[in-house]
Scaffold this motif. Sequence first.
Motif, mmCIF file in Angstrom:
data_model
loop_
_atom_site.group_PDB
_atom_site.id
_atom_site.type_symbol
_atom_site.label_atom_id
_atom_site.label_comp_id
_atom_site.label_asym_id
_atom_site.label_seq_id
_atom_site.Cartn_x
_atom_site.Cartn_y
_atom_site.Cartn_z
ATOM 1 N N ARG A 69 0.825 -1.208 0.000
ATOM 2 C CA ARG A 69 0.000 0.000 0.000
ATOM 3 C C ARG A 69 0.856 1.254 0.000
ATOM 4 N N SER A 70 1.933 1.233 0.757
ATOM 5 C CA SER A 70 2.768 2.437 0.782
ATOM 6 C C SER A 70 3.460 2.637 -0.566
ATOM 7 N N GLY A 71 3.832 1.545 -1.202
ATOM 8 C CA GLY A 71 4.422 1.663 -2.529
ATOM 9 C C GLY A 71 3.456 2.306 -3.504
ATOM 10 N N ALA A 72 2.191 1.921 -3.411
ATOM 11 C CA ALA A 72 1.171 2.493 -4.282
ATOM 12 C C ALA A 72 0.984 3.984 -3.978
ATOM 13 N N THR A 73 1.046 4.323 -2.709
ATOM 14 C CA THR A 73 0.933 5.732 -2.320
ATOM 15 C C THR A 73 2.046 6.563 -2.949
ATOM 16 N N ARG A 74 3.286 6.084 -2.827
ATOM 17 C CA ARG A 74 4.436 6.833 -3.388
ATOM 18 C C ARG A 74 4.288 7.003 -4.893
ATOM 19 N N LEU A 75 3.931 5.890 -5.544
ATOM 20 C CA LEU A 75 3.820 5.904 -6.999
ATOM 21 C C LEU A 75 2.728 6.877 -7.438
ATOM 22 N N ALA A 76 1.580 6.810 -6.765
ATOM 23 C CA ALA A 76 0.481 7.711 -7.108
ATOM 24 C C ALA A 76 0.882 9.163 -6.840
ATOM 25 N N ASP A 77 1.674 9.373 -5.786
ATOM 26 C CA ASP A 77 2.166 10.722 -5.498
ATOM 27 C C ASP A 77 2.904 11.305 -6.701
ATOM 28 N N ARG A 78 3.772 10.470 -7.279
ATOM 29 C CA ARG A 78 4.582 10.976 -8.394
ATOM 30 C C ARG A 78 3.712 11.284 -9.606
ATOM 31 N N LEU A 79 2.726 10.420 -9.870
ATOM 32 C CA LEU A 79 1.850 10.693 -11.003
ATOM 33 C C LEU A 79 0.974 11.910 -10.741
ATOM 34 N N GLU A 80 0.651 12.121 -9.476
ATOM 35 C CA GLU A 80 -0.179 13.281 -9.157
ATOM 36 C C GLU A 80 0.622 14.567 -9.358
ATOM 37 N N VAL A 81 1.875 14.555 -8.904
ATOM 38 C CA VAL A 81 2.743 15.715 -9.118
ATOM 39 C C VAL A 81 2.905 15.997 -10.612
ATOM 40 N N ALA A 82 2.981 14.922 -11.386
ATOM 41 C CA ALA A 82 3.143 15.074 -12.836
ATOM 42 C C ALA A 82 1.831 15.454 -13.510
ATOM 43 N N GLY A 83 0.753 15.495 -12.726
ATOM 44 C CA GLY A 83 -0.525 15.930 -13.275
ATOM 45 C C GLY A 83 -1.292 14.862 -14.033
ATOM 46 N N LEU A 84 -0.919 13.585 -13.856
ATOM 47 C CA LEU A 84 -1.568 12.531 -14.629
ATOM 48 C C LEU A 84 -2.754 11.910 -13.904
ATOM 49 N N LEU A 85 -2.795 12.060 -12.593
ATOM 50 C CA LEU A 85 -3.962 11.566 -11.861
ATOM 51 C C LEU A 85 -4.269 12.501 -10.713
ATOM 52 N N LYS A 86 -5.464 12.357 -10.181
ATOM 53 C CA LYS A 86 -5.758 13.052 -8.936
ATOM 54 C C LYS A 86 -6.495 12.109 -8.006
ATOM 55 N N ARG A 87 -6.449 12.430 -6.716
ATOM 56 C CA ARG A 87 -7.172 11.625 -5.742
ATOM 57 C C ARG A 87 -8.512 12.282 -5.469
ATOM 58 N N GLU A 88 -9.535 11.446 -5.412
ATOM 59 C CA GLU A 88 -10.863 11.986 -5.104
ATOM 60 C C GLU A 88 -11.381 11.325 -3.850
ATOM 61 N N ARG A 89 -11.751 12.125 -2.885
ATOM 62 C CA ARG A 89 -12.346 11.565 -1.677
ATOM 63 C C ARG A 89 -13.866 11.742 -1.800
ATOM 64 N N THR A 90 -14.589 10.738 -1.311
ATOM 65 C CA THR A 90 -16.041 10.804 -1.451
ATOM 66 C C THR A 90 -16.694 10.692 -0.080
ATOM 67 N N ASP A 91 -17.973 11.019 -0.034
ATOM 68 C CA ASP A 91 -18.685 10.980 1.243
ATOM 69 C C ASP A 91 -19.134 9.568 1.610
ATOM 70 N N GLU A 92 -19.116 8.645 0.613
ATOM 71 C CA GLU A 92 -19.542 7.272 0.927
ATOM 72 C C GLU A 92 -18.674 6.694 2.035
ATOM 73 N N ASP A 93 -17.371 6.950 1.913
ATOM 74 C CA ASP A 93 -16.428 6.429 2.901
ATOM 75 C C ASP A 93 -15.231 7.366 2.912
ATOM 76 N N ARG A 94 -15.193 8.195 3.938
ATOM 77 C CA ARG A 94 -14.185 9.252 3.905
ATOM 78 C C ARG A 94 -12.798 8.808 4.353
ATOM 79 N N ARG A 95 -12.658 7.509 4.647
ATOM 80 C CA ARG A 95 -11.318 7.020 4.937
ATOM 81 C C ARG A 95 -10.531 6.920 3.643
ATOM 82 N N GLY A 96 -11.183 6.331 2.655
ATOM 83 C CA GLY A 96 -10.471 5.965 1.432
ATOM 84 C C GLY A 96 -10.339 7.098 0.434
ATOM 85 N N ALA A 97 -9.571 6.855 -0.597
ATOM 86 C CA ALA A 97 -9.446 7.792 -1.704
ATOM 87 C C ALA A 97 -9.484 6.992 -2.992
#
Lengths: 151, 151
Positions: A69-97
């Motif tokens: 899970r932490s590896g996925a977090t780091r990887l997603a971080d880099r893609l987010e910085v590069a503008g290729l993805l974003k994280r969306e939090r929803t009200d269904e379950d505010r723990r997850g993204a």
Amino acid sequence: VAELVPKDGLNAWKAFVRAHAAAISRIEVELEAAGMVPLAWYDVLVAISSAPGRRLRMRDLASELVLTRSGATRLADRLEVAGLLKRERTDEDRRGAFAVLTAAGRRALRTAWPVYARGINQFFVDVLTADEARLVADALARVEGASRPSG
Amino acid sequence: VAELVPKDGLNAWKAFVRAHAAAISRIEVELEAAGMVPLAWYDVLVAISSAPGRRLRMRDLASELVLTRSGATRLADRLEVAGLLKRERTDEDRRGAFAVLTAAGRRALRTAWPVYARGINQFFVDVLTADEARLVADALARVEGASRPSG
DNA sequence: AAAGATTGAGTTGTCAATCTTC
DNA sequence: GAAGATTGACAACTCAATCTTT
């Protein structure tokens, strides 16, 4: 030395390991040369794009990519910085993204695919017969099954 | 999306990548649980042990393991600290160094092999028929050939 | 200058601890 | 307390620069 692994089996194992190292690193080189995203990023883009609703929990992203899970977090971080993805939090379950692609992410996916596809063909598919491809797919799917923590 | 890769070929590619990740990480777990050296260390021990004169130039170690020279240096450093190998400099050419196994290194090699062999069998060989093993070995050897920088 | 090897800085991942929400 | 996700500390590699010997 006692023969702990049958000879044909050991040959298959060695070929498996060496073929993987060679093919992956070769495809990386081709992607880089064409100015495309690295393979690890491409895998993220595909996983998200082919998920139901085109969005993916971080947890599911990790398991798709065979990462922690932490590896996925780091990887997603880099893609987010590069503008290729974003994280969306929803009200269904505010723990997850959910990870979702941006327009740039969808574009990176489209432009990288032909290069990646050419690599898969040239370094893998083209050297197999159609029968071999089916047999390899079937056999290696069982390998994955046997290798899962549960199995 | 246009079909740039035939469906069976793509399935085979995906199975190939996932099976590798799953099998390798599973074998790592088994080695760790048995108190053995990690796979990367095992590869070093085998490479040295099977080299002519049972010694190996750092440069050749790197190419055997598909690593850069600096990667080989770091890896050998760790095995040297653990007492499994030592570097020997000779007067023939005082630039280079040979990696050679210590007694502990030879012992680590002997004791790890049964565990590694069991993993290869359990997670790979045992789920293939004898025919499949031969076919997979043959097919993946061609994949490696096609993926080499020259090919 | 070139070959062999190592080192410094940076990248990408892991594990254990933490924070938030259920 | 457990699940989802992230963060801090560390591990293992790469690239570019360096040192020694040829």
